[in-house]
Motif scaffolding. Structure first.
Motif, PDB file in Angstrom:
ATOM      1  N   GLU A 100     -13.444  15.339   9.984  1.00  0.00           N
ATOM      2  CA  GLU A 100     -13.453  15.800  11.369  1.00  0.00           C
ATOM      3  C   GLU A 100     -12.997  14.702  12.328  1.00  0.00           C
ATOM      4  N   ARG A 101     -13.455  13.483  12.086  1.00  0.00           N
ATOM      5  CA  ARG A 101     -13.014  12.369  12.927  1.00  0.00           C
ATOM      6  C   ARG A 101     -11.510  12.178  12.817  1.00  0.00           C
ATOM      7  N   ARG A 102     -11.001  12.255  11.600  1.00  0.00           N
ATOM      8  CA  ARG A 102      -9.564  12.076  11.373  1.00  0.00           C
ATOM      9  C   ARG A 102      -8.753  13.124  12.148  1.00  0.00           C
ATOM     10  N   ASN A 103      -9.194  14.362  12.088  1.00  0.00           N
ATOM     11  CA  ASN A 103      -8.535  15.442  12.819  1.00  0.00           C
ATOM     12  C   ASN A 103      -8.511  15.154  14.322  1.00  0.00           C
ATOM     13  N   GLN A 104      -9.634  14.651  14.823  1.00  0.00           N
ATOM     14  CA  GLN A 104      -9.750  14.365  16.254  1.00  0.00           C
ATOM     15  C   GLN A 104      -8.844  13.203  16.662  1.00  0.00           C
ATOM     16  N   VAL A 105      -8.795  12.158  15.844  1.00  0.00           N
ATOM     17  CA  VAL A 105      -7.959  10.994  16.161  1.00  0.00           C
ATOM     18  C   VAL A 105      -6.486  11.376  16.177  1.00  0.00           C
ATOM     19  N   ILE A 106      -6.063  12.191  15.216  1.00  0.00           N
ATOM     20  CA  ILE A 106      -4.670  12.646  15.203  1.00  0.00           C
ATOM     21  C   ILE A 106      -4.372  13.461  16.455  1.00  0.00           C
ATOM     22  N   TYR A 107      -5.295  14.308  16.838  1.00  0.00           N
ATOM     23  CA  TYR A 107      -5.118  15.142  18.027  1.00  0.00           C
ATOM     24  C   TYR A 107      -5.097  14.300  19.304  1.00  0.00           C
ATOM     25  N   ASP A 108      -6.024  13.380  19.424  1.00  0.00           N
ATOM     26  CA  ASP A 108      -6.145  12.595  20.658  1.00  0.00           C
ATOM     27  C   ASP A 108      -5.059  11.540  20.801  1.00  0.00           C
ATOM     28  N   ASN A 109      -4.708  10.871  19.709  1.00  0.00           N
ATOM     29  CA  ASN A 109      -3.918   9.644  19.816  1.00  0.00           C
ATOM     30  C   ASN A 109      -2.505   9.710  19.243  1.00  0.00           C
ATOM     31  N   TYR A 110      -2.211  10.685  18.411  1.00  0.00           N
ATOM     32  CA  TYR A 110      -0.925  10.657  17.707  1.00  0.00           C
ATOM     33  C   TYR A 110      -0.120  11.937  17.875  1.00  0.00           C
ATOM     34  N   GLN A 111      -0.456  12.982  17.160  1.00  0.00           N
ATOM     35  CA  GLN A 111       0.387  14.178  17.142  1.00  0.00           C
ATOM     36  C   GLN A 111      -0.001  15.214  18.184  1.00  0.00           C
ATOM     37  N   HIS A 112      -1.224  15.156  18.660  1.00  0.00           N
ATOM     38  CA  HIS A 112      -1.719  16.095  19.663  1.00  0.00           C
ATOM     39  C   HIS A 112      -1.728  17.543  19.164  1.00  0.00           C
ATOM     40  N   ASN A 113      -1.820  17.694  17.854  1.00  0.00           N
ATOM     41  CA  ASN A 113      -2.111  19.008  17.278  1.00  0.00           C
ATOM     42  C   ASN A 113      -3.250  18.852  16.282  1.00  0.00           C
ATOM     43  N   ARG A 114      -3.831  19.961  15.860  1.00  0.00           N
ATOM     44  CA  ARG A 114      -5.024  19.923  15.030  1.00  0.00           C
ATOM     45  C   ARG A 114      -4.773  20.657  13.718  1.00  0.00           C
ATOM     46  N   ASN A 115      -5.544  20.300  12.688  1.00  0.00           N
ATOM     47  CA  ASN A 115      -5.570  21.084  11.467  1.00  0.00           C
ATOM     48  C   ASN A 115      -6.616  22.181  11.679  1.00  0.00           C
ATOM     49  N   PRO A 116      -6.183  23.428  11.839  1.00  0.00           N
ATOM     50  CA  PRO A 116      -7.142  24.495  12.177  1.00  0.00           C
ATOM     51  C   PRO A 116      -8.157  24.774  11.090  1.00  0.00           C
ATOM     52  N   PHE A 117      -7.866  24.426   9.841  1.00  0.00           N
ATOM     53  CA  PHE A 117      -8.779  24.724   8.741  1.00  0.00           C
ATOM     54  C   PHE A 117      -9.920  23.719   8.648  1.00  0.00           C
ATOM     55  N   ILE A 118      -9.795  22.606   9.359  1.00  0.00           N
ATOM     56  CA  ILE A 118     -10.929  21.691   9.504  1.00  0.00           C
ATOM     57  C   ILE A 118     -11.880  22.236  10.561  1.00  0.00           C
ATOM     58  N   ASP A 119     -11.331  22.758  11.640  1.00  0.00           N
ATOM     59  CA  ASP A 119     -12.156  23.354  12.690  1.00  0.00           C
ATOM     60  C   ASP A 119     -12.734  24.700  12.269  1.00  0.00           C
ATOM     61  N   HIS A 120     -11.937  25.480  11.539  1.00  0.00           N
ATOM     62  CA  HIS A 120     -12.333  26.824  11.120  1.00  0.00           C
ATOM     63  C   HIS A 120     -12.014  27.020   9.640  1.00  0.00           C
ATOM     64  N   PRO A 121     -12.808  26.443   8.729  1.00  0.00           N
ATOM     65  CA  PRO A 121     -12.502  26.590   7.301  1.00  0.00           C
ATOM     66  C   PRO A 121     -12.532  28.042   6.823  1.00  0.00           C
ATOM     67  N   GLU A 122     -13.225  28.915   7.555  1.00  0.00           N
ATOM     68  CA  GLU A 122     -13.270  30.328   7.163  1.00  0.00           C
ATOM     69  C   GLU A 122     -11.923  31.023   7.366  1.00  0.00           C
ATOM     70  N   TRP A 123     -11.027  30.402   8.143  1.00  0.00           N
ATOM     71  CA  TRP A 123      -9.702  30.997   8.349  1.00  0.00           C
ATOM     72  C   TRP A 123      -8.854  30.971   7.080  1.00  0.00           C
ATOM     73  N   VAL A 124      -9.214  30.142   6.105  1.00  0.00           N
ATOM     74  CA  VAL A 124      -8.506  30.168   4.821  1.00  0.00           C
ATOM     75  C   VAL A 124      -8.624  31.550   4.189  1.00  0.00           C
ATOM     76  N   GLU A 125      -9.853  32.059   4.098  1.00  0.00           N
ATOM     77  CA  GLU A 125     -10.061  33.395   3.547  1.00  0.00           C
ATOM     78  C   GLU A 125      -9.490  34.479   4.450  1.00  0.00           C
ATOM     79  N   ALA A 126      -9.495  34.260   5.742  1.00  0.00           N
ATOM     80  CA  ALA A 126      -8.980  35.255   6.670  1.00  0.00           C
ATOM     81  C   ALA A 126      -7.469  35.451   6.519  1.00  0.00           C
ATOM     82  N   ILE A 127      -6.769  34.412   6.045  1.00  0.00           N
ATOM     83  CA  ILE A 127      -5.307  34.488   5.868  1.00  0.00           C
ATOM     84  C   ILE A 127      -4.935  34.785   4.425  1.00  0.00           C
TER      85      ILE A 127
END
Length: 267
Positions: free
Chosen positions: A239-266
């Protein structure tokens, strides 16, 4: 529990069927990821909330495509931040081996760590030009020799141990990461599948149930990756890694870290 995450647990059992893809994979059983609510649902994810299937996948593609891209050389310094060992700020934590190694030992020699592409470069000819081959969300530090052992193999259960494996296993056509990062690997692969849909100059990346994908723009084995996502939910490091990438580098997020249930939804 993360400050941005409120979990509402569901008691639903998932039975993943036996897969036939040239070889028989063992049947897997896991509990699916919990439904979640995050602080980004009303902003970053607002156009994805409530959707499922191809509609959700399409929305996440649009959302994650809005990113700042890094050069391949810039990854060295970025990885020293995103993958810093929480117990030793002078070190990075290596993905498959779990070893803590000095940040200064980045390079290509024995004993160094280098840039591991979890979605193998050869699966869709990502290259290391700015694009999917430099996307921090699937690039992690790893021991040079361990990186070479993984090579471009697909992911699956089974295999034998090797030097500095940390519990990871490999055989002739697949690689199994150590238990603590199985979910991380799954969510990185599936991020790549929603981020890169072939509507730019890069290949349409998709997961499948094969472990013999070669140079095709596919990575497997999907049924195993889904089970790993459920068995190994996001932890504080991920989760920290996802946040650092979002805040400091790419400014996008891995949605499956925030919402792992979306794997089954897709899938």
């Amino acid at each position: 529990m993360s400050a941005t995450r409120i979990r509402s647990w569901k008691s639903v059992a998932l039975a993943t069927a036996t897969v036939l893809a040239g070889l028989c994979a063992p049947a897997l059983t896991a509990t699916p990821a919990a439904a979640t609510t995050t602080a980004y649902d009303s902003t970053y994810y607002k156009n994805a909330i409530g959707k499922t299937g191809t509609s959700l996948k399409s929305s996440l593609h649009t959302i994650t495509s809005n990113q700042t891209k890094l050069s391949y050389s810039a990854l060295w310094e970025a990885l020293k931040v995103t993958d810093q060992d929480p117990n030793n700020s002078n070190n990075v934590k290596l993905l498959y081996s779990g070893i803590s190694r000095s940040k200064s030992l980045n390079g290509g020699d024995v004993g160094d760590w280098n840039r591991e592409h979890v979605w193998a470069v050869s699966h869709g000819d990502l290259t290391t030009s700015t694009g999917p081959g430099t996307d921090l969300h699937h690039i992690r530090p790893e021991d040079v020799q361990v990186n070479s052992i993984r090579g471009n193999k697909d992911f699956d259960n089974g295999g034998s141990s090797f030097t500095n494996s940390g519990g990871s296993l490999t055989d002739s056509n697949s690689f199994e990461p150590r238990d603590a990062v199985k979910g991380d690997v799954a969510r990185m692969i599936l991020y790549m599948a929603v981020r890169y849909e072939g509507d730019d100059s890069w290949a349409d990346l998709e997961p499948n149930d094969s472990v013999s994908n070669g140079s095709n723009p596919y990575m497997g084995r999907l049924s195993v990756l889904k089970a790993w996502n459920a068995e190994d939910p996001p932890d504080a490091f991920e989760e920290r890694r996802n946040q650092v990438i979002y805040d400091n580098y790419q400014h996008n997020r891995n949605p499956f870290i925030d919402h792992p249930e979306w794997v089954e939804a897709i899938w």
